[in-house]
Design a protein around this motif. Structure first.
Motif, PDB file in Angstrom:
ATOM      1  N   THR A 147       1.295  -1.406  -0.592  1.00 48.70           N
ATOM      2  CA  THR A 147       0.169   0.412  -0.183  1.00 48.70           C
ATOM      3  C   THR A 147       0.971   0.732  -0.197  1.00 48.70           C
ATOM      4  OG1 THR A 147      -1.303  -0.832   1.348  1.00 48.70           O
ATOM      5  CG2 THR A 147      -1.904   1.358   1.039  1.00 48.70           C
ATOM      6  N   ASN A 148       2.078   1.563   0.760  1.00 49.78           N
ATOM      7  CA  ASN A 148       2.897   2.385   0.495  1.00 49.78           C
ATOM      8  C   ASN A 148       3.039   2.225  -0.534  1.00 49.78           C
ATOM      9  OD1 ASN A 148       2.052   2.911   2.758  1.00 49.78           O
ATOM     10  ND2 ASN A 148       3.539   2.572   4.201  1.00 49.78           N
ATOM     11  N   ALA A 149       3.765   1.176  -1.198  1.00 49.95           N
ATOM     12  CA  ALA A 149       4.224   1.325  -2.479  1.00 49.95           C
ATOM     13  C   ALA A 149       3.440   2.094  -3.526  1.00 49.95           C
ATOM     14  CB  ALA A 149       4.516  -0.019  -3.181  1.00 49.95           C
ATOM     15  N   MET A 150       2.138   2.321  -3.189  1.00 54.39           N
ATOM     16  CA  MET A 150       1.300   2.879  -4.129  1.00 54.39           C
ATOM     17  C   MET A 150       1.378   4.319  -3.784  1.00 54.39           C
ATOM     18  SD  MET A 150      -3.601   2.307  -3.395  1.00 54.39           S
ATOM     19  CE  MET A 150      -3.098   2.770  -2.430  1.00 54.39           C
ATOM     20  N   TYR A 151       1.439   4.187  -2.056  1.00 58.37           N
ATOM     21  CA  TYR A 151       1.167   6.207  -2.071  1.00 58.37           C
ATOM     22  C   TYR A 151       2.249   6.380  -3.286  1.00 58.37           C
ATOM     23  CZ  TYR A 151      -3.026   4.762   0.687  1.00 58.37           C
ATOM     24  OH  TYR A 151      -4.231   4.793   1.144  1.00 58.37           O
ATOM     25  N   ALA A 152       3.929   5.769  -3.262  1.00 65.94           N
ATOM     26  CA  ALA A 152       5.111   6.199  -3.745  1.00 65.94           C
ATOM     27  C   ALA A 152       4.607   6.703  -5.140  1.00 65.94           C
ATOM     28  CB  ALA A 152       6.253   5.786  -3.529  1.00 65.94           C
ATOM     29  N   GLY A 153       4.157   5.598  -5.523  1.00 61.49           N
ATOM     30  CA  GLY A 153       4.066   5.994  -6.939  1.00 61.49           C
ATOM     31  C   GLY A 153       2.992   7.405  -7.326  1.00 61.49           C
ATOM     32  N   ASP A 178       3.127   0.520  -9.495  1.00 62.35           N
ATOM     33  CA  ASP A 178       3.011   0.633  -7.544  1.00 62.35           C
ATOM     34  C   ASP A 178       2.073   1.588  -8.009  1.00 62.35           C
ATOM     35  OD1 ASP A 178       5.113  -0.166  -7.056  1.00 62.35           O
ATOM     36  OD2 ASP A 178       6.785   1.644  -7.073  1.00 62.35           O
ATOM     37  N   ASP A 179       1.282   2.936  -8.580  1.00 66.12           N
ATOM     38  CA  ASP A 179       0.194   3.054  -8.932  1.00 66.12           C
ATOM     39  C   ASP A 179      -0.543   3.030  -9.205  1.00 66.12           C
ATOM     40  OD1 ASP A 179       0.090   4.166 -11.372  1.00 66.12           O
ATOM     41  OD2 ASP A 179       1.446   5.591 -11.626  1.00 66.12           O
ATOM     42  N   ILE A 180      -1.395   1.846  -9.719  1.00 64.42           N
ATOM     43  CA  ILE A 180      -2.199   0.968 -10.219  1.00 64.42           C
ATOM     44  C   ILE A 180      -3.064   0.286  -8.570  1.00 64.42           C
ATOM     45  CG2 ILE A 180      -1.176  -1.158 -10.089  1.00 64.42           C
ATOM     46  CD1 ILE A 180      -4.427   0.504 -12.778  1.00 64.42           C
ATOM     47  N   GLY A 181      -2.299  -0.023  -7.445  1.00 68.94           N
ATOM     48  CA  GLY A 181      -2.720  -0.247  -6.358  1.00 68.94           C
ATOM     49  C   GLY A 181      -3.462  -1.861  -6.128  1.00 68.94           C
ATOM     50  N   VAL A 182      -2.614  -2.957  -7.343  1.00 74.89           N
ATOM     51  CA  VAL A 182      -3.219  -4.028  -7.110  1.00 74.89           C
ATOM     52  C   VAL A 182      -2.330  -4.410  -6.237  1.00 74.89           C
ATOM     53  CG1 VAL A 182      -3.743  -5.803  -8.771  1.00 74.89           C
ATOM     54  CG2 VAL A 182      -4.062  -3.642  -9.767  1.00 74.89           C
ATOM     55  N   GLU A 183      -1.683  -5.122  -6.263  1.00 75.31           N
ATOM     56  CA  GLU A 183      -0.403  -5.691  -5.521  1.00 75.31           C
ATOM     57  C   GLU A 183      -1.624  -5.315  -4.016  1.00 75.31           C
ATOM     58  OE1 GLU A 183       1.297  -7.855  -4.838  1.00 75.31           O
ATOM     59  OE2 GLU A 183       2.966  -7.358  -6.916  1.00 75.31           O
ATOM     60  N   PRO A 184      -2.076  -4.591  -3.372  1.00 77.72           N
ATOM     61  CA  PRO A 184      -2.469  -4.532  -1.889  1.00 77.72           C
ATOM     62  C   PRO A 184      -4.249  -5.293  -1.975  1.00 77.72           C
ATOM     63  CG  PRO A 184      -2.260  -2.991  -2.195  1.00 77.72           C
ATOM     64  CD  PRO A 184      -1.615  -3.124  -3.281  1.00 77.72           C
ATOM     65  N   LEU A 185      -4.502  -4.949  -3.563  1.00 77.58           N
ATOM     66  CA  LEU A 185      -5.673  -5.828  -3.668  1.00 77.58           C
ATOM     67  C   LEU A 185      -5.860  -7.419  -3.714  1.00 77.58           C
ATOM     68  CD1 LEU A 185      -7.677  -4.034  -6.907  1.00 77.58           C
ATOM     69  CD2 LEU A 185      -8.021  -3.827  -3.921  1.00 77.58           C
ATOM     70  N   ILE A 186      -4.125  -8.025  -4.061  1.00 77.36           N
ATOM     71  CA  ILE A 186      -3.557  -8.841  -4.290  1.00 77.36           C
ATOM     72  C   ILE A 186      -3.839  -9.276  -2.831  1.00 77.36           C
ATOM     73  CG2 ILE A 186      -1.938 -11.317  -4.984  1.00 77.36           C
ATOM     74  CD1 ILE A 186      -1.535  -9.617  -7.842  1.00 77.36           C
TER      75      ILE A 186
END
Length: 331
Positions: A147-153, A178-186
């Motif tokens: 999630t923090n990688a998404m915010y960094a994106g 990063d910014d698509i935010g799919v990793e937290p969804l996984i």
């Protein structure tokens, strides 16, 4: 759901969570508690998206409470993303401070979180506190990293836009991972299924490759469904518009190229999945864990086709219905 001229063929089982009505009511009560909709017009526009239905496509297996929790996460972060598309994102100092608040909401234990009046940071902190209660510390650490990688994106995307940077295709691909935010969804697939797999499963090359394929395919599909609203802005952070710009392709040719890339990613997923039985033995998964690992991989496929179906289904992706921006003082 209606037929779409940009639909993709994805070889996974789709579904729709049967608990939408109750979860939708829970989500609305939660969102009202954090004043996420400051006026009636914002409420109307947000309700047109039906975020609970989007989440229900992605996690058809989730219980009502988990579906509501994941909808809270998705709704909050979609609103944050949209705020950064407005005046907040045109002020890098304010935007960066806002993203710091979101990182703090994820990373700081509730008792140690810096005080803030920002509605989105407070809502995010609440979601994260509930995830901490439901999931293990090991799972939460992985989720927080993603999630923090998404915010960094989000931050890098904001700065690229502010500086007028046009990224090369490979840099954009890595940025969008990063910014698509799919990793937290996984990560949420485990929450939806009600179990956790051990780190030795998630850290393997095969699982990392599967996750990357889901993320990259999700990005390409999202870019295709976002064309209608991003083309008038000449948004070259959309990979399809960048492809047209750099390679001189028209829209149909660019979409055909993207469909081919998605098909190639599906082949990568199929080839990699074929290796998993041997992997399970190598890393010492129990019979139950092997069954759960198969369910998790199936859940990743359902998440991918669920995102596709949600983008066909939701007004967020095929109309001009957008939430208005309400710039808050960031503190």
């Amino acid at each position: 759901m209606t037929d779409s001229p940009i639909a993709f063929h994805l070889p996974f089982r789709s579904g729709l969570n049967p608990n939408l009505d109750t979860a939708r009511a829970q989500h609305r009560t939660w969102a009202d508690g954090f004043a996420l909709f400051p006026d009636a017009e914002t409420t109307r526009r947000y309700e047109a998206w039906d975020i609970t239905r989007i989440t229900g496509h992605c996690f058809p297996q989730a219980t009502t409470d988990v579906l509501a929790l994941l909808t809270d996460w998705m709704g909050c972060n979609l609103l944050c993303d949209d705020e950064l598309d407005g005046p907040l994102g045109h002020s890098p100092v304010q935007g960066a401070r806002f993203l710091d608040l979101l990182v703090n909401s994820v990373s700081a234990p509730p008792a140690q979180a810096p005080p803030t009046t920002n509605r989105y940071a407070r809502a995010s902190a609440d979601v994260c506190a509930r995830l901490r209660q439901r999931m293990s510390p090991v799972w939460y650490q992985r989720y927080a990293q993603h999630t923090n990688a998404m915010y960094a994106g989000f931050l890098r995307d904001m700065l690229h836009r502010h500086n007028g940077h046009i990224l090369d295709p490979e840099t954009l691909r890595l940025q969008r991972r990063d910014d698509i935010g799919v990793e937290p969804l996984i990560d949420f697939v485990e929450a939806a299924l009600g179990f956790e797999l051990p780190p030795r499963f998630h850290h393997t090359d095969e699982v990392i490759k599967l996750r990357a394929a889901v993320v990259d395919a999700s990005t390409l599909i999202n870019d295709a469904f976002s064309l209608a609203k991003e083309r008038p802005l000449n948004d070259l952070h959309n990979s399809i518009l960048l492809m047209e710009h750099l390679q001189g392709l028209d829209e149909n040719a660019a979409l055909d190229r993207v469909r081919t890339e998605v098909e190639e990613l599906m082949a990568v997923m199929a080839d990699t999945r074929a290796l998993l039985p041997g992997l399970y033995t190598t890393v010492g998964l129990s019979d139950l864990q092997q069954k759960q690992a198969d369910q998790f991989i199936d859940g990743m496929g359902t998440l991918l086709i669920g995102q596709h179906n949600a983008q066909v289904d939701s007004a967020r992706y095929h109309s001009s219905v957008r939430v208005q921006h309400h710039l808050q003082t960031v503190r």
